[in-house]
Design a protein around this motif. Sequence first.
Motif, mmCIF file in Angstrom:
data_model
loop_
_atom_site.group_PDB
_atom_site.id
_atom_site.type_symbol
_atom_site.label_atom_id
_atom_site.label_comp_id
_atom_site.label_asym_id
_atom_site.label_seq_id
_atom_site.Cartn_x
_atom_site.Cartn_y
_atom_site.Cartn_z
ATOM 1 N N GLU A 193 0.859 -1.179 0.000
ATOM 2 C CA GLU A 193 0.000 0.000 0.000
ATOM 3 C C GLU A 193 0.899 1.234 0.000
ATOM 4 O O GLU A 193 0.961 1.976 0.981
ATOM 5 N N ILE A 194 1.623 1.431 -1.093
ATOM 6 C CA ILE A 194 2.558 2.543 -1.166
ATOM 7 C C ILE A 194 2.361 3.306 -2.464
ATOM 8 O O ILE A 194 1.801 2.790 -3.427
ATOM 9 N N ASP A 195 2.833 4.532 -2.448
ATOM 10 C CA ASP A 195 2.890 5.346 -3.657
ATOM 11 C C ASP A 195 4.206 5.005 -4.353
ATOM 12 O O ASP A 195 5.280 5.404 -3.889
ATOM 13 N N VAL A 196 4.142 4.222 -5.430
ATOM 14 C CA VAL A 196 5.349 3.752 -6.097
ATOM 15 C C VAL A 196 6.178 4.925 -6.613
ATOM 16 O O VAL A 196 7.417 4.928 -6.497
ATOM 17 N N GLU A 197 5.533 5.936 -7.148
ATOM 18 C CA GLU A 197 6.256 7.096 -7.659
ATOM 19 C C GLU A 197 7.054 7.771 -6.548
ATOM 20 O O GLU A 197 8.227 8.112 -6.729
#
Length: 220
Positions: A193-197
Amino acid sequence: MILTDSSKSDDIPRRKNMRSADREKLIVSEAVRFFAECGFEGKTRELAKRMGVSHAVIYKHFESKDALIERVYDQIYVKRWNPEWELLILDRSLSLQDRMTQFYLAYADRVFDYDWVRIFVSSGLKSYGLTERYLDIIRTKIIRPAALELRQDFCTISDLDPLSEEELELFWGLHGAVFYIAIRKFVYGAPLEIDVELAVTNTVSTFFNGVGKIHRTQSQ
């Protein structure tokens, strides 16, 4: 996709009427997902069952399993490579950190994919040579140029000196750190559950902060 008995009766006549070129593309497309799920030890006979065709159909288009694997490599690795990435690494109108950030954001967008990651890992484990060939592309088109560009930033080593393994390993470490995000998701099945960018940007930023300290220490 495993066909049910009811779907086979509808699907097989349609596929029998496909043009040869279209059928070949379908085999490659299905093989990509099949090998991603089963690894390269998966049998082409099982692939044929999944497609609802006879085993002979696959070998009508591909002379061997190795030939099919080679086409899968071309489809999922060679064709996803963007030559503009190579130019980006050399664009000195941007800082090297900005270049590497842009590259890895674009790279993650292109390769953070279930099929791509799992086939890459499976190839390395089964010694098919595809992983080694792809990493050679990374080495020659990204790692080595980036290491040479880093010399320009700090001017601590002459461009005439051959690149050391230590210089190259710095960028392999960066590459591995970015790619490990995809490994966790598509190989280990970790719920990310992460912001890959943001994660990629922070990884590159952390790398350059560390590299700066190393070079400042070496220059003292």
